[in-house]
Scaffold this active site. Structure first.
Site, mmCIF file in Angstrom:
data_model
loop_
_atom_site.group_PDB
_atom_site.id
_atom_site.type_symbol
_atom_site.label_atom_id
_atom_site.label_comp_id
_atom_site.label_asym_id
_atom_site.label_seq_id
_atom_site.Cartn_x
_atom_site.Cartn_y
_atom_site.Cartn_z
ATOM 1 N N ASP A 85 0.873 -1.165 0.000
ATOM 2 C CA ASP A 85 0.000 0.000 0.000
ATOM 3 C C ASP A 85 0.909 1.214 0.000
ATOM 4 O O ASP A 85 1.585 1.499 0.996
ATOM 5 C CB ASP A 85 -0.898 -0.008 1.240
ATOM 6 C CG ASP A 85 -1.814 1.198 1.323
ATOM 7 O OD1 ASP A 85 -1.635 2.154 0.535
ATOM 8 O OD2 ASP A 85 -2.717 1.198 2.179
ATOM 9 N N ASN A 125 3.681 2.753 -10.683
ATOM 10 C CA ASN A 125 2.482 2.764 -11.516
ATOM 11 C C ASN A 125 1.201 3.022 -10.730
ATOM 12 O O ASN A 125 0.231 3.520 -11.279
ATOM 13 C CB ASN A 125 2.369 1.421 -12.250
ATOM 14 C CG ASN A 125 1.016 1.233 -12.894
ATOM 15 O OD1 ASN A 125 0.707 1.831 -13.919
ATOM 16 N ND2 ASN A 125 0.184 0.396 -12.288
ATOM 17 N N TYR A 173 -6.773 14.955 -10.063
ATOM 18 C CA TYR A 173 -5.952 14.006 -10.821
ATOM 19 C C TYR A 173 -4.904 14.709 -11.685
ATOM 20 O O TYR A 173 -3.699 14.423 -11.572
ATOM 21 C CB TYR A 173 -6.841 13.125 -11.690
ATOM 22 C CG TYR A 173 -6.059 12.129 -12.514
ATOM 23 C CD1 TYR A 173 -5.439 11.048 -11.895
ATOM 24 C CD2 TYR A 173 -5.911 12.282 -13.885
ATOM 25 C CE1 TYR A 173 -4.692 10.128 -12.633
ATOM 26 C CE2 TYR A 173 -5.184 11.375 -14.632
ATOM 27 C CZ TYR A 173 -4.575 10.300 -14.007
ATOM 28 O OH TYR A 173 -3.841 9.412 -14.737
ATOM 29 N N LYS A 206 -0.576 14.766 -11.331
ATOM 30 C CA LYS A 206 0.402 14.296 -12.309
ATOM 31 C C LYS A 206 1.405 15.401 -12.656
ATOM 32 O O LYS A 206 2.581 15.120 -12.927
ATOM 33 C CB LYS A 206 -0.305 13.782 -13.556
ATOM 34 C CG LYS A 206 -1.131 12.517 -13.308
ATOM 35 C CD LYS A 206 -0.282 11.373 -12.756
ATOM 36 C CE LYS A 206 -1.071 10.076 -12.650
ATOM 37 N NZ LYS A 206 -0.257 8.950 -12.141
ATOM 38 N N THR A 231 -8.837 1.280 -18.897
ATOM 39 C CA THR A 231 -8.668 0.640 -17.606
ATOM 40 C C THR A 231 -9.830 1.058 -16.719
ATOM 41 O O THR A 231 -10.607 1.955 -17.064
ATOM 42 C CB THR A 231 -7.344 1.054 -16.931
ATOM 43 O OG1 THR A 231 -7.422 2.439 -16.559
ATOM 44 C CG2 THR A 231 -6.151 0.833 -17.852
#
Length: 247
Positions: free
Chosen positions: A67, A94, A170, A174, A205
């Site tokens: 985790d 990832n 999000y 990044k 995904t």
């Protein structure tokens, strides 16, 4: 195992978030190349199912309970990899989350932002720092941070560029990850460790409800390439399948 006897042993990688999607395909691709791969994932059932499937396909893999948001879990993972392999040749960060929706800046629950940064940025720092001692034992260590083109400030401010929906959790996480990648590259510039960010493209995904137009195998290709790149360049850069992505 030490650096002096790596010639007779397969290279070793850890892929976080490797029980499904792009992470799974990165692990599968490295396994096909003859690497030993640690399959890092939180969920025990999905992790072991992925390990079984990869082994059935002929890959040399082992499960790593991990985790990325938990210090004790990351410390235990580093200890397990040391016991299993003694070193690490590639770390692929990832594991990532969107933080949930909606993400319009004026409507967002700040906990969504906090969660995205905790996993997508702080988790990468936590894992990377814990694994650096093992990476330093490799003659050619590689770190790959799975980012996204939505984190590119250049693209976000280019009229007509495809940057996905408005996202205050999000996409900025990044951007933050890209900046973190640069700072690691600056600190590690005098070492043989290469670290780069990679965009897998709009891949189907569960992160995006399988709306992506690329397969997970296609999404994994750039990360596999950077994890296995030869020589001393590139480092501190941002890539996708077509080449360098602007910051």
């Amino acid at each position: 195992m030490t650096e002096t006897n790596t010639v007779n042993h397969p290279k070793v990688a850890l892929v976080t978030g490797a029980n499904k999607g792009i992470g799974y395909e990165i692990a599968a691709g490295l396994g096909t190349l003859g690497w030993t791969v640690g399959v890092g994932a939180r969920n025990e059932e999905r992790r072991e199912a992925a390990v079984d499937k990869l082994r059935a396909a002929g890959a040399d893999v082992f499960g790593v309970p991990l985790d990325v948001t938990d210090d004790a879990s990351v410390t235990a993972a580093a200890r397990l990899i040391e016991e299993q392999a003694g070193r690490l040749d590639a770390l692929v960060n990832n594991a990532g989350i969107t933080g949930g929706m909606p993400q319009e800046p004026t409507m967002v629950d700040v906990d969504r932002v906090r969660a995205a940064v905790e996993t997508n940025v702080i988790g990468v720092i936590r894992v990377t720092n814990a694994l650096l001692p093992l990476l330093r034992r490799s003659p050619a260590p590689r770190i790959v941070n799975v980012s996204s083109s939505v984190g590119s400030l250049t693209l976000q401010t280019t009229p007509g560029a495809e940057t996905g929906p408005i996202s205050i959790a999000y996409a900025p996480s990044k951007t933050f990850l890209n900046a973190v990648t640069v700072q690691y590259a600056k600190e590690l510039a005098d070492t043989h460790i290469l670290i780069n960010a990679v965009c897998p493209g709009f891949t189907a995904t569960d992160l995006n409800g399988f709306r992506g137009v690329r397969t997970p195998q296609e999404g994994a290709a750039a990360a596999i390439r950077l994890a296995t790149v030869e020589g001393h360049e590139p480092t501190g850069r941002f890539f996708d399948d077509e080449g360098e992505v602007p910051w």
